[in-house]
Design a protein around this motif. Structure first.
Motif, PDB file in Angstrom:
ATOM      1  N   LEU A   1       1.597   9.317  -5.984  1.00 43.47           N
ATOM      2  CA  LEU A   1       1.961  10.715  -5.728  1.00 43.47           C
ATOM      3  C   LEU A   1       3.099  11.167  -6.645  1.00 43.47           C
ATOM      4  N   LEU A   2       4.035  10.255  -6.921  1.00 36.94           N
ATOM      5  CA  LEU A   2       5.139  10.631  -7.808  1.00 36.94           C
ATOM      6  C   LEU A   2       4.607  10.951  -9.200  1.00 36.94           C
ATOM      7  N   VAL A   3       3.677  10.113  -9.664  1.00 33.14           N
ATOM      8  CA  VAL A   3       3.116  10.369 -10.991  1.00 33.14           C
ATOM      9  C   VAL A   3       2.358  11.694 -10.980  1.00 33.14           C
ATOM     10  N   ALA A   4       1.578  11.902  -9.909  1.00 32.81           N
ATOM     11  CA  ALA A   4       0.821  13.164  -9.819  1.00 32.81           C
ATOM     12  C   ALA A   4       1.781  14.356  -9.836  1.00 32.81           C
TER      13      ALA A   4
ATOM     14  N   ILE B   1       0.833  -1.207   0.000  1.00 26.05           N
ATOM     15  CA  ILE B   1       0.000   0.000   0.000  1.00 26.05           C
ATOM     16  C   ILE B   1       0.870   1.260   0.000  1.00 26.05           C
ATOM     17  N   SER B   2       1.922   1.261   0.810  1.00 27.97           N
ATOM     18  CA  SER B   2       2.790   2.442   0.824  1.00 27.97           C
ATOM     19  C   SER B   2       3.419   2.670  -0.541  1.00 27.97           C
ATOM     20  N   SER B   3       3.884   1.576  -1.166  1.00 33.97           N
ATOM     21  CA  SER B   3       4.549   1.736  -2.457  1.00 33.97           C
ATOM     22  C   SER B   3       3.576   2.271  -3.491  1.00 33.97           C
ATOM     23  N   LEU B   4       2.358   1.739  -3.482  1.00 30.30           N
ATOM     24  CA  LEU B   4       1.381   2.226  -4.455  1.00 30.30           C
ATOM     25  C   LEU B   4       1.074   3.697  -4.199  1.00 30.30           C
ATOM     26  N   GLY B   5       0.989   4.053  -2.923  1.00 25.00           N
ATOM     27  CA  GLY B   5       0.746   5.462  -2.596  1.00 25.00           C
ATOM     28  C   GLY B   5       1.871   6.344  -3.106  1.00 25.00           C
ATOM     29  N   VAL B   6       3.103   5.916  -2.845  1.00 23.42           N
ATOM     30  CA  VAL B   6       4.263   6.694  -3.311  1.00 23.42           C
ATOM     31  C   VAL B   6       4.232   6.815  -4.825  1.00 23.42           C
ATOM     32  N   LEU B   7       3.962   5.704  -5.474  1.00 24.41           N
ATOM     33  CA  LEU B   7       3.917   5.681  -6.936  1.00 24.41           C
ATOM     34  C   LEU B   7       2.898   6.693  -7.451  1.00 24.41           C
TER      35      LEU B   7
END
Ligand code: HEM
Ligand code: FES
Lengths: 515, 159, 224
Positions: free
Chosen positions: C18-21, C10-16
């Protein structure tokens, strides 16, 4: 062509073709990490991973054991390291130019603003996490034998972390930075209060010396900036990395994290999932053990109830690493790192505040520079370092609020700690302090009797009461540590939110009359 | 850990876990993806988005009394501007070998670094320079001439 | 271990996410992307990128031309959007001189409010266009500049009202002190133009004088 030549050429060709697989084998000497055994050799064969022990106890893997706080601190450090190196591509450590380079980072450097925000936020996360981690190690009584030295290292890490954060604060060279460092440097000069009162400043000006060495000049200027920069990007990160390596390695050498003595009765490995370690005869003789003096902490306790660090511990660590990253990125997204006006040495910020973790100090500095800036912090710091040598009981090691008194004592200490600090502050804010009552009072009396020292004495008294009541050094320590933690929180909150221009009390920053 | 040990297993045997552990693999893969994307951001940062040097297009006011064949060098620029009977032209003074600044001399230009020589119209006469000195675009504009260092023109073009 | 895997996932998907955003908002959603996206020259659309005028003598880099692309060095914009128009002809070559020297504001910024200086922590907002001549004095204190007429009116006013008696201006005046020898010196006004103008300042200052209860200046002028 003769025989020998042909085969050498052939061999060269075969070697060339097998270069990728050879590199792979050279890297993973024990083979691919697919069995428990190859994973173990993978862990101890790797310079970074071998700071871990190859197996981890189930007790230590529970989330409540550590709350992941040490790893959060480590992760935050790694994040500041990466983003900080990136910022160095554009940052220029020279007054005014520094400010412009931060503006550039903000406005035109690709991903610059994002990186700077993450850097700033990760630095704050790191300070919070290191404080909480210390509290965790204290409340689980993990500082005890054989972990005293690691507590010591941690103590150094705490100071290094604060120093890193403080030196970084100056670099943007805006009003916030300039005046925060001016205040911080003047706190370093506060022993003058004592030497002045004794009339010996002329011969022995330790305060002035401290300040001058810190700033490289008599005021915050280009000399200070380059000094702070050097400390921030070179010296302190290296010191921190070194201390961290020792810190981690000691955990392994101290037999993993602290655990209750009866831990093996409390956690049971799921027989379905975990494979026993000793299914065959040991193949090694412990020659080394015969040479090394003393007993290592792991000897005698069976490795059952442990699981291979790879993958069990590594999933936990990676999970916490990404969680910390997520927190920092979310914060970076919602809030830009502050950047005020260009520093102006002639126009002080009012109120000029130090970085938030020093605002508790600034609050008591407002009464006595020496006690607030040097006396009480030194006392806390030395006391903190000595904890493992003053409490040598064994009851409750490895358990939250372990030891006599336990969680109940901590609860009462919290109430007492909050109540006394708020009460003393309220009196000082409402009615003023000695100087307002007796205008001719000598400075030395105020240095000795001021809100900071009064709170300290009240806390010490409570701690002695707890120590006698439970007849336990641990109880005394629990009471004292909790009280100081509460006092730190109260003073920091007052310093941050309730102090305005001229360090006067305001119910809310909205009431600061703007000029 | 998804597989059940069928019989007494030893720690020497490989665990078939990785193939079946979708959750673990998904977690590791998404972490790798996050790292991968962040790499882009980090690699992008060192390449400045906008050049920090002044605009390459600027106007110069030629002195009225510029003798034919004598170079006028606008302050701070690596360009030699000439005027003769046919008009005005500008030659870059950046050596085409490795970028030293060439000096005008009696025969044309000479480079102090590795001895390249150029004739008055920029053609290579000596040394390691692989290409002639480029002629830069000059146009009439404003109160004088506008030189565009980023646009080259054919040797011999005069305005 | 399952909990930790979920944490990692979940953390990795969240980071991913936000990085794309962050990447999208930085590379496509800035105001200047839209402005430059619409700008055209004879040859077609221009390439969308940051632009700036660097003036090494004044140590300035003005990025105003990132939105006001028509004023960027070497751009010939045809579109009729107001921001993208070229600068009218003035004595200075705007493409080498830069913008903020005359107009004030925050040249380093690439967003409207920041650039125009209408933000906290930027002390020099842009001058209203009609006062842009006020900045000539930044470099040319004693010279004749285009706003000479206004300037000489102002100079004469200064002289006529005898402001020189207390205030020093370019080394002249400031001989009198309200309150005698030991009195307060009138502030030196030579560089007031340097920091930009607040057009309401003089009105406010005069108003303050009316409201003031005493003070050396009033006493000196025969008030209370
Ligand atoms: C940069 C700062 C620090 C880092 C990166 C760090 C990191 C860690 C890590 C990763 C652990 C493993 C357990 C866990 O995750 O909680 C640990 C354990 C420990 N730390 Fe720290 N630490 C830091 C500062 C401190 C401080 C300030 C103290 C106390 C003064 C401290 C005392 C300890 C002790 C005693 C242990 C062993 C705990 C146990 O055995 O249960 N550390 N540290
Ligand atoms: S750089 Fe001119 S000859 Fe090498």
């Amino acid at each position: 062509m003769d025989e020998a030549n042909r085969s050498a050429l052939n061999e060269f060709w075969v070697n060339l073709k097998s270069v990728p697989s050879q590199i792979y084998r050279a890297m993973f000497r024990g083979g691919a990490p697919v069995s428990d055994r190859t994973r173990s050799s993978f862990v101890f064969g790797n310079v970074f991973l071998h700071l871990h022990s190859v197996r981890t106890h189930l007790w230590s893997l529970r989330w409540t054991a550590t709350m992941g706080l040490g790893i959060i601190t480590t992760a935050a450090f790694l994040i500041t390291l990466v983003t900080g190196v990136l910022l160095m591509f554009y940052y220029k450590p020279y007054p005014d130019v520094a400010y412009q380079s931060i503006k550039d980072i903000h406005f035109i450097v690709p991903t610059g603003r994002f990186m700077r925000n993450i850097h700033r936020w990760a630095a704050n996360v790191m300070v919070v996490a290191v404080l909480l981690h210390m509290a965790r190690a204290f409340y689980t009584a993990s500082y005890r034998k054989p972990r005293e030295f690691n507590w010591f290292i941690g103590w150094g890490l705490l100071v290094t972390t604060l120093a890193l954060s403080f030196t970084g604060y100056l670099l943007p060279w805006d009003q916030l930075a300039y005046w925060a460092i001016t205040i911080g440097a003047n706190i370093a000069q506060s022993p003058r209060e004592i030497t002045d009162a004794m009339g010996i400043t002329e011969f022995f000006d330790i305060g002035g010396l401290q300040r001058e060495v810190l700033l490289g000049s008599d005021k915050v200027g280009e000399e200070s900036l380059i000094r702070f920069y050097l400390l921030h990007v070179m010296i302190l990160p290296l010191v921190l990395a070194m201390l961290m390596a020792v810190h981690f390695w000691r955990i392994r050498k101290d037999g993993g994290l602290a655990k209750p003595v009866d831990v093996d009765d409390r956690v049971k490995a799921d027989a379905e999932e975990h494979y026993p370690v000793f299914t065959e005869e040991p193949q090694k003789t412990y020659q080394l053990a015969a040479v090394v003096k003393g007993r290592t902490p792991a000897v005698g306790s069976g490795p059952e109830n442990t699981v291979p660090s790879m993958p069990h511990l590594f999933y936990a660590e990676l999970g916490v690493l990404m969680f910390t990253t997520l927190i920092c990125i979310v914060l970076a997204f919602v809030s830009d790192a502050p950047l005020k006006e260009l520093a102006n040495p002639l126009v002080p910020e009012n109120p000029a505040k130090a970085p938030w973790y020093f605002l508790g100090l600034q609050e008591i500095v407002a009464f006595s520079a020496f006690m607030g800036g040097i006396g009480i912090p030194m006392l806390c710091w030395i006391g903190l370092g000595l904890i493992p040598f003053l409490d040598k009981e064994t009851e409750g090691t490895g358990e939250w609020f372990g030891g006599p008194g336990g969680a109940k004592l901590v609860g009462w200490s919290m109430i007492y700690g909050f109540a006394t600090s708020i009460a003393v502050e309220a009196v000082a804010i409402r009615f003023g302090w000695l100087r307002e009552w007796f205008p001719d009072i000598p400075q030395l009396v105020i240095t000795l009797v001021n809100p900071g020292t009064v709170i300290t004495v009240l806390y010490a008294g409570f701690s002695i009461w707890a120590l006698r009541r439970f007849n336990s050094t641990r109880a005394g320590a629990l009471a004292l540590f909790t009280c100081f933690l509460c006092g730190f929180i109260v003073l920091t909150v007052i310093g941050t939110y309730f102090r305005g221009p001229n360090w006067e009390f305001f119910w809310s920053p909205a009431d600061w009359n703007a000029h | 850990m998804t597989t059940k040990p069928t019989e007494k297993r030893s720690r020497f045997e490989p665990e078939p876990m990785p193939r079946r552990d979708f959750l673990g693999l998904a977690a590791l893969a998404s972490m790798a993806a996050a790292f991968f994307v962040s790499m882009f951001g980090m690699l992008k940062l060192p390449k400045a988005a906008v050049s920090a040097s002044p605009s390459k297009k600027y106007s110069v006011a030629l002195p009225d009394a510029l003798p034919e064949g004598e170079a006028f060098v606008p302050p701070g620029r690596s360009v030699a501007v000439f005027r003769d009977g046919e008009g005005v032209f500008a030659i870059s003074t950046v050596c085409t070998h490795l970028g030293c600044i060439v000096k005008p001399n009696a025969n044309g230009f000479e480079c102090p670094c590795h001895g390249s020589g150029f004739s008055k119209d920029g053609a290579v006469t000596k040394g390691p320079a692989p290409k002639p000195l480029p002629w830069l675009k000059v146009s009439k504009g404003g109160s004088g001439f506008v030189i565009d260092e980023e646009a080259t023109v054919k040797t011999g073009t005069k305005v | 271990m399952k909990k930790n895997k979920y944490l990692l996932l979940i953390s990795s998907l969240g980071v991913l996410a936000l990085l794309v955003a962050a990447a999208v908002s930085e590379n496509f959603l800035k105001e200047w992307h839209a402005i430059q996206g619409q700008a055209r020259t004879q040859e077609g659309p221009i390439d969308v990128r940051l632009r700036q005028i660097v003036n090494p003598d004044l140590k300035k880099a003005d990025r105003c031309v990132t939105c006001h692309v028509g004023m960027a060095p070497g751009e010939q914009i045809l579109s009729d959007s107001k921001v993208a128009q070229p600068h009218k002809n003035v004595v200075h070559d705007t493409a080498t001189m830069g913008c903020t020297t005359c107009h004030g504001g925050q040249g380093q910024a690439t967003e409207k409010d920041d650039a125009h200086g209408n933000v906290h922590f930027w002390t020099e907002p842009m001058l209203p266009a009609k006062y842009a001549y006020a900045s000539c004095g930044t470099c040319h204190t004693p010279l004749n500049v285009p706003n000479l007429e206004t300037l000489s009116t102002a100079r004469k006013t200064f002289e006529r009202l005898d402001c020189y008696s207390c205030h020093r201006l370019d080394g002249r005046g400031g001989t009198l002190r309200p309150g005698g020898e030991t009195g307060m010196e009138g502030p030196d006004l030579s560089h007031v133009g340097l920091k930009g103008y607040n057009q309401n300042w003089y009105t406010a200052h005069a108003q303050k004088n009316v409201e003031a209860q005493g003070g050396p200046w009033r006493r000196f002028q025969g008030g209370q």
